[in-house]
Design a protein around this motif. Structure first.
Motif, PDB file in Angstrom:
ATOM      1  N   GLY A 106       0.816  -1.210   0.000  1.00  6.92           N
ATOM      2  CA  GLY A 106       0.000   0.000   0.000  1.00  6.92           C
ATOM      3  C   GLY A 106       0.846   1.255   0.000  1.00  6.92           C
ATOM      4  O   GLY A 106       2.007   1.241   0.410  1.00  6.92           O
ATOM      5  N   GLY A 107       0.249   2.342  -0.461  1.00  2.00           N
ATOM      6  CA  GLY A 107       0.948   3.622  -0.479  1.00  2.00           C
ATOM      7  C   GLY A 107       0.918   4.309  -1.826  1.00  2.00           C
ATOM      8  O   GLY A 107       1.455   5.403  -1.974  1.00  2.00           O
ATOM      9  N   TYR A 108       0.265   3.682  -2.798  1.00  2.00           N
ATOM     10  CA  TYR A 108       0.149   4.336  -4.102  1.00  2.00           C
ATOM     11  C   TYR A 108      -1.013   5.327  -4.003  1.00  2.00           C
ATOM     12  O   TYR A 108      -2.153   5.019  -4.351  1.00  2.00           O
ATOM     13  CB  TYR A 108      -0.105   3.302  -5.202  1.00  2.00           C
ATOM     14  N   GLY A 109      -0.704   6.497  -3.439  1.00  2.00           N
ATOM     15  CA  GLY A 109      -1.801   7.414  -3.162  1.00  2.00           C
ATOM     16  C   GLY A 109      -1.359   8.845  -2.976  1.00  2.00           C
ATOM     17  O   GLY A 109      -0.202   9.201  -3.225  1.00  2.00           O
ATOM     18  N   ALA A 110      -2.317   9.664  -2.526  1.00  2.53           N
ATOM     19  CA  ALA A 110      -2.080  11.097  -2.398  1.00  2.53           C
ATOM     20  C   ALA A 110      -2.919  11.659  -1.252  1.00  2.53           C
ATOM     21  O   ALA A 110      -3.960  11.111  -0.896  1.00  2.53           O
ATOM     22  CB  ALA A 110      -2.439  11.801  -3.701  1.00  2.53           C
ATOM     23  N   LEU A 111      -2.445  12.760  -0.689  1.00  3.02           N
ATOM     24  CA  LEU A 111      -3.146  13.489   0.367  1.00  3.02           C
ATOM     25  C   LEU A 111      -3.573  14.835  -0.215  1.00  3.02           C
ATOM     26  O   LEU A 111      -2.744  15.724  -0.407  1.00  3.02           O
ATOM     27  CB  LEU A 111      -2.235  13.686   1.581  1.00  3.02           C
ATOM     28  N   VAL A 112      -4.859  14.983  -0.514  1.00  3.29           N
ATOM     29  CA  VAL A 112      -5.312  16.167  -1.257  1.00  3.29           C
ATOM     30  C   VAL A 112      -6.485  16.848  -0.554  1.00  3.29           C
ATOM     31  O   VAL A 112      -7.351  17.437  -1.197  1.00  3.29           O
ATOM     32  CB  VAL A 112      -5.701  15.778  -2.710  1.00  3.29           C
ATOM     33  N   HIS A 113      -6.508  16.782   0.786  1.00  5.99           N
ATOM     34  CA  HIS A 113      -7.637  17.308   1.530  1.00  5.99           C
ATOM     35  C   HIS A 113      -7.797  18.822   1.430  1.00  5.99           C
ATOM     36  O   HIS A 113      -8.874  19.347   1.689  1.00  5.99           O
ATOM     37  CB  HIS A 113      -7.548  16.906   3.008  1.00  5.99           C
ATOM     38  N   LYS A 114      -6.742  19.521   1.004  1.00  5.49           N
ATOM     39  CA  LYS A 114      -6.861  20.980   0.879  1.00  5.49           C
ATOM     40  C   LYS A 114      -6.605  21.459  -0.542  1.00  5.49           C
ATOM     41  O   LYS A 114      -6.948  22.584  -0.888  1.00  5.49           O
ATOM     42  CB  LYS A 114      -5.889  21.656   1.851  1.00  5.49           C
ATOM     43  N   GLY A 115      -6.013  20.623  -1.341  1.00  9.41           N
ATOM     44  CA  GLY A 115      -5.737  20.983  -2.728  1.00  9.41           C
ATOM     45  C   GLY A 115      -4.844  19.943  -3.369  1.00  9.41           C
ATOM     46  O   GLY A 115      -4.357  19.033  -2.702  1.00  9.41           O
ATOM     47  N   MET A 116      -4.638  20.082  -4.677  1.00  7.83           N
ATOM     48  CA  MET A 116      -3.844  19.106  -5.426  1.00  7.83           C
ATOM     49  C   MET A 116      -2.646  19.768  -6.092  1.00  7.83           C
ATOM     50  O   MET A 116      -2.786  20.795  -6.771  1.00  7.83           O
ATOM     51  CB  MET A 116      -4.709  18.428  -6.496  1.00  7.83           C
TER      52      MET A 116
END
Length: 452
Positions: A113-123
């Protein structure tokens, strides 16, 4: 001093009540793998993972054999790929996904796991590239799992990202349509994502973590269900106490395995995740725990209250049994992975609306739910928005893992095999939320997020 009765009880839990360690997960930081050369980046990713986790499977199997405790999965979680310098195009991100997959195959692990992104405020542009690549990456790999965090209580909800998730899930379902749209089972959308979660598909190694850690996810719904059944007609205070004591015993087994794995691998102990993770096997169901409390069928009125009691008691009992508790920790309610949930959906007592209500008090959210293949992107995004808002408003983790099974309609059965199980296609509200989702922007953070 070892207590003979406790030893015999643990043996009984393992042999007769499906007690197991659901996963040993090694978290590995890839922050130092950054490179402007995509091929060099992929080489560094592969080399670092295979170096640190070289003995993970061997150690897990050794502990399993020595202590007689089943360890079902051995997994790796890495830094979200969008945070690592390099691979700034969708094609480059897919190369990184294939490097992760190749490492998983070399190690012989179950998932990475870890193929991802943290975009809670923007991209960022890198986030956009990685998110665009998710459908192809999940189609072209076997072991890679992906997650995207679209909201936090502090930041609010990134509705542009939520709208994008509907497109990503629909595309993933299409690309893996020949396999029951199974790619969607390896993708989850979060609010308030924990950075130390050992469970897939949402596991990743948070930026605040060290170079590497070992964490364990416990299980044991069958143990709790049998303890409640043996208790008979007792009041709620007694019932909660029974669950607490049972959760304590289950978690002690997890703590033992985690510390032993940490010692043998030479990697610090991270956390024990207290979650009751069910399987499709008979006698290993969270739904059956709730039914043993007195509900005729999971989904009946009273189900949310029963789940609230269970989740709270599991946390209270488990936190006393481990020096470090983290991850999701509570009770999972995945439909396809729980025999009781499957039955309840089949007979119509458990609807998606009731599942959503239950997520307000459980650990995760709408999990492993099969929906009609012709469900629109806007409806999928709206399901996500509803669930994510529960997490943001209640300052808790919530998530969505839905599978729009291509070509399937309400009542059809979709079989994924193994721990992913099978599930009937559930009915959805068909009224359109398209104009709502199209507004875009961010839903502001709730007032109670302003705590500084």
């Amino acid at each position: 001093m070892l207590n003979t009765a406790d030893i015999l009880e643990t043996i009984s839990m393992i042999r007769e009540e499906n007690l197991d360690i659901r996963t040993i997960t090694m978290g590995i930081s890839l922050l130092d793998c950054a490179s402007d050369d995509e091929d060099k980046l992929c080489e560094r990713i592969y080399d670092k993972i295979t170096k640190y986790a070289e003995h993970l499977v061997e150690v897990g199997e050794g502990i399993e054999k020595e202590y007689g405790i089943p360890i079902i999965n051995k997994r790796v979680a890495v830094t979200p790929i969008s945070l690592i310098g390099g691979a700034s195009s969708p094609d480059g991100c897919i190369k990184a996904a294939k490097a992760l997959d190749r490492a998983a195959k070399t190690l012989g692990i179950n998932f990475i796991g870890g193929y991802g992104a943290l975009v809670h405020k923007g991209m960022t542009k890198k986030d956009e590239a990685l998110i665009a690549s998710i459908p192809d990456a999940l189609n072209e790999t076997e072991f890679v799992c992906s997650s995207v965090n679209v909201a936090t209580t502090k930041a609010g909800i990134n509705m542009d990202a939520v709208a994008k998730m509907g497109e990503i899930i629909k595309r993933t379902a299409y690309l893996t349509r020949d396999r029951g749209s199974i790619g969607c089972a390896k993708f989850v959308v979060f609010a308030n994502v924990p950075e130390d979660n050992p469970f897939m598909a949402g596991a990743f190694h948070g930026a605040g973590e060290g170079e590497a850690v070992v964490s364990v996810g416990v299980s044991g719904p069958g143990v709790v269900a049998n303890a409640i059944k043996r208790a008979g007609d007792c009041d709620f205070s007694t019932l909660a106490d029974i669950v607490k004591k049972t959760a304590f015993k289950i978690t002690r087994v997890g703590q033992l395995v985690a510390l032993e794995a940490s010692k043998r691998l030479g990697v610090p102990f991270g956390i024990v995740d207290l979650s009751l993770a069910p399987t499709p096997a008979i006698g290993d169901s969270v739904a059956h725990i709730l039914e043993n409390m007195g509900l005729e069928k999971c989904g009946a009125h009273g189900t949310t209250a029963a789940l609230a009691l269970l989740n709270d008691a599991v946390k209270k009992g488990g936190v006393m049994a481990s020096s470090h508790v983290g991850g999701l920790s509570g009770a999972f309610i995945p439909v396809s992975e729980d025999a009781g949930m499957i039955d309840a959906v089949k007979c119509g007592t458990l609807t998606i609306e009731k599942l959503e209500a239950m997520t307000a008090v459980c650990s995760v959210g709408l999990d492993m739910i099969v929906i009609p293949g012709d469900t629109t992107e806007a409806v999928i995004s709206a399901i996500i928005a509803d669930e994510i808002s529960i997490g943001v408003a209640n300052t808790k983790t919530t998530a969505v893992r839905v599978i729009p099974a291509w070509g399937k309609k309400v009542g059809d059965i979709v079989n994924f095999g193994g721990l992913l199980g099978y599930a009937p296609v559930i009915r959805l509200n068909e009224s359109s939320p398209a104009m709502f989702i199209a507004r875009g922007g961010r839903i502001p953070a709730p007032i109670h997020s302003l705590k500084n």
